[in-house]
Write an enzyme that holds these catalytic residues in place. Structure first.
Site, mmCIF file in Angstrom:
data_model
loop_
_atom_site.group_PDB
_atom_site.id
_atom_site.type_symbol
_atom_site.label_atom_id
_atom_site.label_comp_id
_atom_site.label_asym_id
_atom_site.label_seq_id
_atom_site.Cartn_x
_atom_site.Cartn_y
_atom_site.Cartn_z
ATOM 1 N N SER A 74 -8.445 11.692 -2.304
ATOM 2 C CA SER A 74 -7.458 10.676 -2.028
ATOM 3 C C SER A 74 -6.253 10.493 -3.230
ATOM 4 O O SER A 74 -6.781 10.688 -4.336
ATOM 5 C CB SER A 74 -8.178 9.224 -1.804
ATOM 6 O OG SER A 74 -8.629 8.805 -2.991
ATOM 7 N N LYS A 75 -5.239 9.817 -2.950
ATOM 8 C CA LYS A 75 -4.298 9.683 -3.925
ATOM 9 C C LYS A 75 -4.993 8.625 -4.632
ATOM 10 O O LYS A 75 -4.788 8.657 -5.959
ATOM 11 C CB LYS A 75 -3.112 8.780 -3.265
ATOM 12 C CG LYS A 75 -2.386 9.774 -2.256
ATOM 13 C CD LYS A 75 -1.446 9.042 -1.500
ATOM 14 C CE LYS A 75 -1.032 9.811 -0.324
ATOM 15 N NZ LYS A 75 -0.059 9.130 0.766
ATOM 16 N N ARG A 76 -5.616 7.510 -4.421
ATOM 17 C CA ARG A 76 -6.278 6.614 -5.205
ATOM 18 C C ARG A 76 -7.175 7.116 -6.408
ATOM 19 O O ARG A 76 -7.030 6.803 -7.429
ATOM 20 C CB ARG A 76 -7.006 5.428 -4.328
ATOM 21 C CG ARG A 76 -6.609 4.119 -5.086
ATOM 22 C CD ARG A 76 -7.289 2.875 -4.187
ATOM 23 N NE ARG A 76 -6.782 2.956 -2.946
ATOM 24 C CZ ARG A 76 -7.717 2.832 -1.948
ATOM 25 N NH1 ARG A 76 -9.144 2.875 -1.919
ATOM 26 N NH2 ARG A 76 -7.195 2.643 -0.488
#
Ligand code: GLU
Length: 493
Positions: free
Chosen positions: A246-248
Site C-alpha cells: 500500500s501507499k501508506r
C-alpha cells in the site's frame, strides 16, 4: 462469447499504484485479446477525497504504460441522476425501502445485540412500514436512508468466478445494506453497478479485495433486471511480511511514476506486473506486446496471492529484483533506435545531449549505447555509469580508484606513457590499441590487465565494462590520450 466490454474504474484519490496498474493491464489484455473495448471511468463520487491532480496523474501513468482505452474517461459524478433514478426504481419495484431509524437507535440496537452475542445486522424495523407510516414520517421530515431489501428466503446468491469458481453467500448473511445515504447521495456500491450496466460491461476483472461487495452487487443487478456480468477476482499482491502492499506502508515504491522516474521501460514494468498473479503453463517470463495479448487468459490467473519481493533499505535493489532484471532484459534486447530515443530524453535532462547525435554522430551514438547497455538495468544507467562516453565531467567509482588505480602506484607514470604511445598511432583502432597496450604491459613486465583496468578507471570511471579495446576506439584518441595524461592527479588526492 458476447461482445467483450471491460472497464478500469480508478478512484482518483492518489497516484496510480502498481496494484491498480495491474488491474488496468489485465483488463486491457483481455479486451485486446477478444477484440473488445476498454472503458475508463473515473469514480470520483467521493468528492472530498477526489482531486484533479490525481486524475491527471492516473491518466498520465496509464498513457506512459501504453494502456490505451477505447471509451472515456467517463466521470461517475456526471451520472448522479442515473444513480438516483436507479435507487428510486428499486424502491418502486419493492427491492428497496426507506429506513427512518436514527443513528442513536441503530447504535443502541447494535450494542444490545453485541452484549447478547446476537446478530448485529440491521433488524429490518423499517422493512415493512405501510405506505401510511412512510407518508407520516416523511411529512415530519424525518431523515431516511434507502436500504436494499435482501430476500428473506433460505436461498443463496451465487456467481461463477472465472478465477475462483463458484462463489455463494446465503441471503441470511447479507444485511439490508444501505444504498442511499440520508443526505440523498447514493453509495458507491450502487453507483458502480448502475455505471457498469449503462456501460454494458461484460466482464469485471478486479482485485479480491472487492469480493465482499460482489455478492451484494449481484443482488443489485438482479433487482435492476440486468444481466449479471462475468466476474474474475484477481489475487492480491502482498509484501514479504504478507501485508497488502500500500501507499501508506510502502510509499512511492508502489507508485507507477516511481518506475518511470527510475528509468523503467513501460513494457518491462507491464511484463513484471502481469506476472504478479498470472502465468503461462511453462512459466514463460518475457513476452512482446502481441505475445502477451495472445497468451493472456482469465483462466490462468492465480488463485493465491502474489508476493512483491522488496526488502526495504537494500540499496542494490531499490525494488523487486525481478522487476529490475526484467527491465535489464528489455533494455538490452529492444531495438537500439528505440533506446536511442528514450536515452535522448535522459541526456537532455542531464545536460549531456548533443544535437549531433541526431545527425552526423547518430551512428556513433547508437553504437555506443549498444555497446554499454550490456551491463545496464535502467535508462538512468546511461547517464550515470555511461556518462564518461558522452561527457568529460564524470566521477570515478571509488572502488575502481582503489582497486584498479592506486593499488598499482606505477600506473601514475605508466598511464601518461601509454598516452604518448597511443598518440603516436596513425590509425587508432581497437586492434592497434590492443597491440600497443599489450606490448606496453610486456615491456613493463606486468599482466596486461593492470594498465588496461587502470585505463578503464580513468577513461570510463568504472570498474567493469565492455572490452576496453573497443572502448578506446569508441571514445577516440583525443579523449583517451587526455584522460590517460590526467591519471597522476588521482594519485595525489
Ligand atoms: N473504484 C474502485 C477502486 O478504485 C473500483 C472498484 C471496481 O473495480 O469495481 O478500487
Amino acid at each position: 462469447m458476447k461482445e467483450v466490454r471491460v472497464r478500469f474504474p480508478p478512484s482518483p484519490t492518489g497516484y496510480l499504484h502498481i496494484g491498480g496498474a495491474r488491474t488496468a493491464l489485465y483488463n486491457w489484455l483481455f479486451a485486446k485479446k477478444h477484440g473488445g473495448k476498454l472503458v475508463l471511468r473515473i469514480e470520483d463520487t467521493d468528492a472530498e477525497r477526489s482531486t484533479q491532480e490525481s486524475i491527471e496523474g492516473i491518466l498520465d501513468s496509464l498513457k506512459w504504460l501504453g494502456l490505451d482505452w477505447d471509451e472515456g474517461p467517463y466521470f461517475q459524478t456526471d451520472f448522479a441522476e442515473d444513480h438516483i433514478k436507479a435507487a428510486n426504481r428499486l424502491i418502486e419495484t419493492g427491492h428497496a425501502y426507506k429506513c427512518f431509524c436514527t443513528k442513536e437507535e441503530l447504535d443502541a440496537k447494535r450494542e444490545a445485540a453485541l452484549a447478547a452475542k446476537k446478530d448485529i445486522k440491521y433488524d429490518g424495523t423499517c422493512r415493512n412500514l405501510t405506505p401510511e407510516q412512510i407518508a407520516e414520517k416523511e411529512s415530519q421530515n424525518i431523515p431516511y436512508v434507502v436500504r436494499f431489501k435482501t430476500p428473506k428466503k433460505d436461498g443463496v446468491v451465487i456467481y461463477d468466478d472465472k478465477v475462483l469458481g463458484k462463489i455463494s453467500r446465503a441471503y441470511k448473511d447479507i444485511e439490508d445494506f444501505v444504498i442511499v445515504r440520508s443526505n440523498g447521495k447514493p453509495l458507491y456500491l450502487l453507483c458502480n453497478v448502475v455505471d457498469d450496466i449503462r456501460d454494458r460491461i461484460s466482464h469485471i476483472i478486479r482485485g479480491q479485495d472487492h469480493m465482499s461487495n460482489t455478492t451484494r452487487q449481484v443482488l443489485l443487478y438482479q433487482a435492476l433486471g440486468a444481466e449479471v456480468p462475468i466476474f474474475a477476482h484477481m489475487p492480491l499482491t502482498l509484501d514479504l511480511k504478507k501485508a497488502k502492499i500500500s501507499k501508506r506502508s510502502h510509499g512511492e515504491i508502489v507508485a507507477v511514476h516511481f518506475y518511470r522516474n527510475h528509468g523503467f521501460l513501460p513494457w518491462a514494468l507491464c511484463n513484471f506486473l502481469v506476472q504478479l498473479g498470472w502465468s503461462t503453463s511453462d512459466n514463460r517470463e518475457f513476452f512482446s506486446n502481441e505475445e502477451l495479448i495472445q497468451a493472456f487468459s482469465l483462466e490462468r490467473i492465480n488463485k493465491a496471492n502474489s508476493i512483491f519481493n522488496y526488502r526495504k533499505g537494500d540499496p542494490k535493489f531499490f525494488t523487486d529484483p525481478k522487476a529490475i532484471n526484467m527491465n535489464g532484459h528489455y533494455l538490452r534486447t529492444m531495438p537500439i533506435e528505440e533506446i536511442g530515443e528514450l536515452v535522448k530524453k535522459e541526456f537532455i535532462e542531464e545536460g549531456i545531449w548533443d544535437d549531433a547525435y541526431d545527425h552526423d554522430r547518430k551512428e556513433w551514438y547508437l553504437k555506443t549505447l549498444d555497446m554499454i547497455r550490456d551491463r545496464f538495468f535502467t535508462l538512468k544507467d546511461f547517464a550515470s555509469q555511461g556518462r564518461a562516453f558522452f561527457a568529460d565531467d564524470f566521477d570515478i567509482d571509488p572502488k575502481a580508484l582503489k582497486k584498479n588505480l592506486r593499488k598499482h602506484p606505477d600506473l601514475k607514470e605508466w598511464l601518461p606513457q601509454l598516452a604518448d604511445r597511443f598518440e603516436a598511432l596513425a590509425d587508432f583502432t581497437k586492434d592497434e590499441a590492443e597491440r600497443v597496450a599489450r606490448e606496453f604491459a610486456e615491456e613493463m613486465n606486468v599482466k596486461p590487465g593492470i594498465p588496461i583496468n587502470g585505463s578503464r578507471a580513468v577513461i570510463t570511471g568504472q570498474i567493469k565494462g565492455p572490452s576496453m579495446f573497443e572502448v578506446f576506439e569508441i571514445i577516440g584518441k583525443e579523449r583517451v590520450v587526455a584522460r590517460l595524461r590526467d591519471a597522476p592527479k588521482y594519485f595525489n588526492e
